[in-house]
Enzyme design. Structure first.
Site, mmCIF file in Angstrom:
data_model
loop_
_atom_site.group_PDB
_atom_site.id
_atom_site.type_symbol
_atom_site.label_atom_id
_atom_site.label_comp_id
_atom_site.label_asym_id
_atom_site.label_seq_id
_atom_site.Cartn_x
_atom_site.Cartn_y
_atom_site.Cartn_z
ATOM 1 N N GLU A 1 -2.442 -8.760 3.803
ATOM 2 C CA GLU A 1 -2.746 -9.203 5.169
ATOM 3 C C GLU A 1 -4.231 -9.089 5.487
ATOM 4 O O GLU A 1 -4.676 -9.554 6.534
ATOM 5 C CB GLU A 1 -1.906 -8.404 6.186
ATOM 6 C CG GLU A 1 -2.381 -6.992 6.479
ATOM 7 C CD GLU A 1 -1.988 -5.965 5.418
ATOM 8 O OE1 GLU A 1 -1.525 -6.374 4.340
ATOM 9 O OE2 GLU A 1 -2.151 -4.753 5.686
ATOM 10 N N HIS B 1 -3.809 -4.892 0.178
ATOM 11 C CA HIS B 1 -3.371 -5.384 1.473
ATOM 12 C C HIS B 1 -3.447 -6.896 1.527
ATOM 13 O O HIS B 1 -4.510 -7.454 1.805
ATOM 14 C CB HIS B 1 -4.256 -4.788 2.571
ATOM 15 C CG HIS B 1 -4.011 -3.339 2.820
ATOM 16 N ND1 HIS B 1 -3.077 -2.892 3.729
ATOM 17 C CD2 HIS B 1 -4.547 -2.229 2.252
ATOM 18 C CE1 HIS B 1 -3.061 -1.568 3.718
ATOM 19 N NE2 HIS B 1 -3.941 -1.140 2.838
ATOM 20 N N CYS C 1 0.831 -1.204 0.000
ATOM 21 C CA CYS C 1 0.000 0.000 0.000
ATOM 22 C C CYS C 1 0.865 1.253 0.000
ATOM 23 O O CYS C 1 1.572 1.505 -0.966
ATOM 24 C CB CYS C 1 -0.988 -0.043 1.165
ATOM 25 S SG CYS C 1 -2.309 1.160 0.982
#
Lengths: 196, 85
Positions: free
Chosen positions: A179, A177, A72
């Site tokens: 994650e 993202h 990001c």
């Protein structure tokens, strides 16, 4: 900090370990580096400089060829500059960061926020054995523009096809993202750890 | 972003999750971290976490607890409850 925790947890879940650090000696001896980021370009660059990390990141990435993955804002920091701020970026890749802007008749919401599909533009082990129709979670108002089309790893459509990830040898950046993108993100992180 | 998203809503009462019937008779169903782990495996798109006692008790959100729960989640989480300004 929640996102950093998610990165650590996801990496643990895959079976590897990671450490959140701003310690120069730890970064110097790191096998791989993940550069996360949430917030604004200038603030993040100032933090990097104030923590004395500018040289070690550049040396690791450009001289030692340590695999480095920007996520990001982290991806945006790796570029030369950004329309979001005045500070120069890390300059690890030949690319700039621009704000999303749409014509009046096709105005889409900014930030680009939500799940979106990612289309790979070249073969790269970061997306090895990726599931069909890979989708990841995005939340950003600015996007990277690679000057060298060979660097573009994937595009994503939001009004137009923007560069959602890049790859140049050991230097990787993803706008989304991993994650927060469960199995898709887990596979991408696993590939980053295992294939480079 | 044209697909439908599955977004379970978790009601947080003090430190545990509850299920209510028409917002009454809360039944304790367990620890939020366990629920997040289950939803990780089920690959839901997002989660919403609502603290249903924060406003009644005039409390702010429990930021540390939220961070703890969010870092377990492999998908984005939206939060509500006790948001005054």
């Amino acid at each position: 900090m929640g996102n950093l925790g998610s990165i650590v947890n996801m990496i643990n879940r895959i079976g590897y370990c990671s450490e959140i650090t701003s310690d120069i000696s730890k970064i110097t001896s790191a096998e791989k580096i993940i550069l996360p980021g949430v917030g604004s370009f200038d603030k993040a660059m100032q933090n990097i400089v104030n923590l004395g990390l500018l040289d070690v990141i550049k040396t690791k990435a450009l001289e030692n060829k340590t695999p480095i993955l920007g996520i990001c804002l982290g991806m945006q920091l790796m570029c030369k500059n950004s329309e979001e701020g005045k500070e120069p970026g890390l300059g690890l890749i030949d690319a700039e960061v621009k704000k999303f802007s749409f014509p009046l008749d096709k105005k889409l919401k900014i930030p680009h926020m939500g799940w979106n599909l990612v289309s790979t533009r070249k073969d790269n082990a970061l997306f090895l054995k990726m599931y069909l129709e890979p989708r990841f979670y995005f939340v950003h108002s600015y996007h990277v523009v690679c000057n060298n089309s060979n660097d573009v790893l994937s595009t994503t459509n939001y009004g137009f096809d923007f560069h959602s990830s890049f790859a140049n040898r050991n230097i990787f950046g993803v706008q989304f993202h991993p994650e927060k993108s469960h199995k898709f993100g887990m596979l991408l992180l696993k590939n980053f750890i295992e294939n480079f | 972003m044209l697909r439908y998203r599955v977004i379970p809503v978790l009601l947080l009462k003090n430190n545990g999750l509850v299920k209510t019937t028409r917002f009454r008779k809360p039944i304790y169903i367990g620890d939020p971290i366990n629920a997040v782990k289950i939803f990780n495996d089920k690959e839901v798109d997002e989660l919403v976490l609502l603290d249903i006692t924060a406003t009644i008790n005039k409390r702010e959100p429990d930021y540390l607890r939220i961070e703890e729960i969010v870092s377990e989640a492999f998908m984005p989480i939206g939060y509500g409850g006790g948001l005054i300004n």
